[in-house]
Write an enzyme that holds these catalytic residues in place. Structure first.
Site, PDB file in Angstrom:
ATOM      1  N   ARG A 115      12.700   9.044  16.065  1.00 42.38           N
ATOM      2  CA  ARG A 115      11.370   8.870  15.448  1.00 42.38           C
ATOM      3  C   ARG A 115      11.522   7.424  14.727  1.00 42.38           C
ATOM      4  NH1 ARG A 115       9.563  11.801  18.361  1.00 42.38           N
ATOM      5  NH2 ARG A 115       8.375  13.925  17.661  1.00 42.38           N
TER       6      ARG A 115
ATOM      7  N   HIS B 287       6.258   4.442  22.384  1.00 39.97           N
ATOM      8  CA  HIS B 287       6.682   6.104  22.208  1.00 39.97           C
ATOM      9  C   HIS B 287       6.360   6.683  23.657  1.00 39.97           C
ATOM     10  CE1 HIS B 287       6.694   9.467  19.348  1.00 39.97           C
ATOM     11  NE2 HIS B 287       7.262   9.844  20.608  1.00 39.97           N
TER      12      HIS B 287
HETATM   13  P1  NDP Z   1      17.686  19.380  19.345  1.00 47.58           P
HETATM   14  O1  NDP Z   1      17.305  19.981  18.274  1.00 47.58           O
HETATM   15  O2  NDP Z   1      18.249  20.157  20.756  1.00 47.58           O
HETATM   16  O3  NDP Z   1      19.024  18.590  18.799  1.00 47.58           O
HETATM   17  C1  NDP Z   1      19.187  17.843  17.608  1.00 47.58           C
HETATM   18  C2  NDP Z   1      20.636  17.512  17.545  1.00 47.58           C
HETATM   19  O4  NDP Z   1      20.695  16.778  16.272  1.00 47.58           O
HETATM   20  C3  NDP Z   1      21.398  18.656  17.367  1.00 47.58           C
HETATM   21  O5  NDP Z   1      22.641  18.288  18.097  1.00 47.58           O
HETATM   22  C4  NDP Z   1      21.676  18.757  15.789  1.00 47.58           C
HETATM   23  O6  NDP Z   1      22.890  19.362  15.419  1.00 47.58           O
HETATM   24  C5  NDP Z   1      21.485  17.378  15.260  1.00 47.58           C
HETATM   25  N1  NDP Z   1      21.120  17.230  14.020  1.00 47.58           N
HETATM   26  C6  NDP Z   1      20.048  17.608  13.221  1.00 47.58           C
HETATM   27  N2  NDP Z   1      20.157  17.241  12.019  1.00 47.58           N
HETATM   28  C7  NDP Z   1      21.343  16.825  11.946  1.00 47.58           C
HETATM   29  C8  NDP Z   1      22.082  16.286  10.647  1.00 47.58           C
HETATM   30  N3  NDP Z   1      21.511  16.516   9.557  1.00 47.58           N
HETATM   31  N4  NDP Z   1      23.453  15.978  10.927  1.00 47.58           N
HETATM   32  C9  NDP Z   1      23.863  15.861  12.142  1.00 47.58           C
HETATM   33  N5  NDP Z   1      23.335  16.203  13.213  1.00 47.58           N
HETATM   34  C10 NDP Z   1      22.240  16.701  13.041  1.00 47.58           C
HETATM   35  O7  NDP Z   1      16.471  18.385  19.645  1.00 47.58           O
HETATM   36  P2  NDP Z   1      16.154  17.503  21.032  1.00 47.58           P
HETATM   37  O8  NDP Z   1      17.456  17.024  21.454  1.00 47.58           O
HETATM   38  O9  NDP Z   1      15.243  18.259  21.915  1.00 47.58           O
HETATM   39  O10 NDP Z   1      15.214  16.302  20.571  1.00 47.58           O
HETATM   40  C11 NDP Z   1      15.619  15.688  19.648  1.00 47.58           C
HETATM   41  C12 NDP Z   1      14.274  14.298  19.052  1.00 47.58           C
HETATM   42  O11 NDP Z   1      14.032  13.568  20.100  1.00 47.58           O
HETATM   43  C13 NDP Z   1      13.213  15.145  18.749  1.00 47.58           C
HETATM   44  O12 NDP Z   1      13.143  15.922  17.703  1.00 47.58           O
HETATM   45  C14 NDP Z   1      12.252  14.051  18.900  1.00 47.58           C
HETATM   46  O13 NDP Z   1      12.134  13.558  17.435  1.00 47.58           O
HETATM   47  C15 NDP Z   1      12.739  13.083  19.607  1.00 47.58           C
HETATM   48  N6  NDP Z   1      12.132  12.821  21.141  1.00 47.58           N
HETATM   49  C16 NDP Z   1      11.358  11.783  21.286  1.00 47.58           C
HETATM   50  C17 NDP Z   1      10.825  11.499  22.548  1.00 47.58           C
HETATM   51  C18 NDP Z   1      10.213   9.985  22.685  1.00 47.58           C
HETATM   52  O14 NDP Z   1       9.439   9.933  23.718  1.00 47.58           O
HETATM   53  N7  NDP Z   1      10.743   8.956  22.031  1.00 47.58           N
HETATM   54  C19 NDP Z   1      10.674  12.510  23.161  1.00 47.58           C
HETATM   55  C20 NDP Z   1      11.343  13.716  23.006  1.00 47.58           C
HETATM   56  C21 NDP Z   1      12.002  13.871  21.743  1.00 47.58           C
HETATM   57  P3  NDP Z   1      23.199  20.587  15.937  1.00 47.58           P
HETATM   58  O15 NDP Z   1      23.284  20.952  17.363  1.00 47.58           O
HETATM   59  O16 NDP Z   1      24.630  20.845  15.453  1.00 47.58           O
HETATM   60  O17 NDP Z   1      22.196  21.597  15.152  1.00 47.58           O
HETATM   61  C1  OXD Z   2       8.439  14.633  21.631  1.00 49.69           C
HETATM   62  C2  OXD Z   2       7.926  13.267  21.741  1.00 49.69           C
HETATM   63  O1  OXD Z   2       8.982  15.001  20.434  1.00 49.69           O
HETATM   64  O2  OXD Z   2       7.244  12.910  22.911  1.00 49.69           O
HETATM   65  O3  OXD Z   2       8.615  15.427  22.734  1.00 49.69           O
HETATM   66  O4  OXD Z   2       7.994  12.422  20.824  1.00 49.69           O
END
Ligand code: NDP
Ligand code: OXD
Length: 313
Positions: free
Chosen positions: A228, A276
């Site tokens: 983000r 995006h």
């Molecule tokens: P997940 O919830 O599967 O993974 C999030 C990861 O971040 C986990 O490993 C989590 O740790 C870690 N995390 C969260 N908070 C912290 C913290 N404070 N400190 C350390 N690690 C942390 O999410 P996804 O992988 O499915 O998606 C991630 C993000 O990607 C989405 O939230 C979205 O914003 C972005 N996205 C962007 C897209 C784009 O087109 N640009 C498309 C899709 C997604 P733990 O495993 O230990 O909980």
């Molecule tokens: C998502 C994105 O969060 O597209 O899936 O950004």
């Protein structure tokens, strides 16, 4: 079926405008398209969208659950009046693979110095040169080793890079060294020639990529942000690029979207910017997910991928 189907209100993300009402036909629910047709708020049982305007969901009095059309749910959680109902996020292999393709592509373009050869071709110049560094000596670190971060890491495995990831809890992905928690962040950052951010946006991660964090990356590092825009302090990134501390950046997400015309990011020679699109929610997969969620809710089965509101993802 003789019973009336539950109504799902869809608020479609930009880019989905071309989808006709027939794309939403389902045995499980009746789709109502916000902005395209009239409806009574009390008729709506479920909601599906990406960034509903704050305050909107509380106007649906009979809502039972909300299904995010994105993997990230910050677009819902920003609403201080969000109903305390189950919220699911979209966890989809196609989306994960698209995100991984984007990151692999940009890492390889940078690693192989492809921009140098693009510039040479524009001058019809036959300029050979070696790679700056072999992949075995190149370190890639992924901030956020969840569904998407894990897929990115495993997609990079065949190229012989040194792979690490940082998350809240320790992970066990063969070939990927796992760092966990704030105390291990400095060690992780010190070994990132490429830093890939794929964290969810939460109170803890907002603004995480700032001048202090960037200063801990090795000289000549790259930053790739596909998470983000609010994770990154854009001014600090530009300062680190201009000072020569960072070699380049690839940004798919921005503090303001669409990226304003006057943003220096558009014209910065060391930044690749995309609108995006790193991972685009596949409409068919999304409808199958919404149908599955509706079946689960209507039959009393537990929903999958429910957001933990205390953690914020
Ligand atoms: P997940 O919830 O599967 O993974 C999030 C990861 O971040 C986990 O490993 C989590 O740790 C870690 N995390 C969260 N908070 C912290 C913290 N404070 N400190 C350390 N690690 C942390 O999410 P996804 O992988 O499915 O998606 C991630 C993000 O990607 C989405 O939230 C979205 O914003 C972005 N996205 C962007 C897209 C784009 O087109 N640009 C498309 C899709 C997604 P733990 O495993 O230990 O909980
Ligand atoms: C998502 C994105 O969060 O597209 O899936 O950004």
């Amino acid at each position: 079926r003789t019973l009336a189907k539950p109504k799902v209100l869809f608020m479609l993300p930009p880019g989905w405008d071309a989808l006709g009402k027939d794309s939403f036909a389902s045995d499980e629910f009746e789709a109502v398209l916000d902005g395209r047709e009239d409806y009574k708020p009390e008729e709506i049982t479920y909601f599906s969208g990406f960034r509903p305007p704050p305050g909107f969901l509380k106007t649906l009095p009979n809502l039972k659950a909300m299904f995010s059309l994105g993997a990230g749910v910050d677009g819902f959680l920003r609403d201080p009046e969000l109903p305390r109902l189950p919220l699911t996020r979209f966890v989809d292999p196609t989306l994960m693979h698209e995100m991984a393709q984007y990151v692999v592509m940009h890492v390889l373009i940078a690693h192989r110095g492809q921009r140098f050869f693009d510039a040479a071709q524009k001058e019809s110049a036959w300029r050979q040169r070696m790679l700056a560094r072999p992949s075995r000596d190149t370190r890639i670190g992924i901030l956020g080793l969840g569904d998407i971060g894990g897929t990115i890491a495993t997609s990079l495995l065949p190229f012989d890079f040194q792979l690490t990831g940082w998350s809240r809890s320790r992970k066990n992905i063969p070939g990927v060294k796992s760092f966990a928690g704030e105390s291990e962040l400095p060690q992780f950052l010190a070994r990132c020639d490429y830093l890939v951010c794929v964290l969810p946006l939460t109170d803890e991660t907002r603004g995480i990529i700032d001048a202090k964090l960037l200063a801990q990356l090795p000289q000549g590092a790259w930053v790739i942000n596909v998470a983000r825009g609010a994770h990154l302090i854009e001014e600090d990134l530009i300062a680190a690029l201009d000072s020569g501390h960072l070699a380049g950046a690839v940004l798919d997400v921005f503090q303001a979207e669409p990226l304003p015309d006057e943003s220096p990011i558009w014209r910065h020679p060391k930044i690749t910017a995309t609108p995006h699109i790193a991972g685009i929610t596949d409409a068919q997969a999304a409808f199958a997910y919404v149908a599955d969620c509706v079946i689960r809710c209507e039959s009393g089965q537990p929903l999958e991928n429910v957001v933990d509101l205390t953690k914020g993802y």
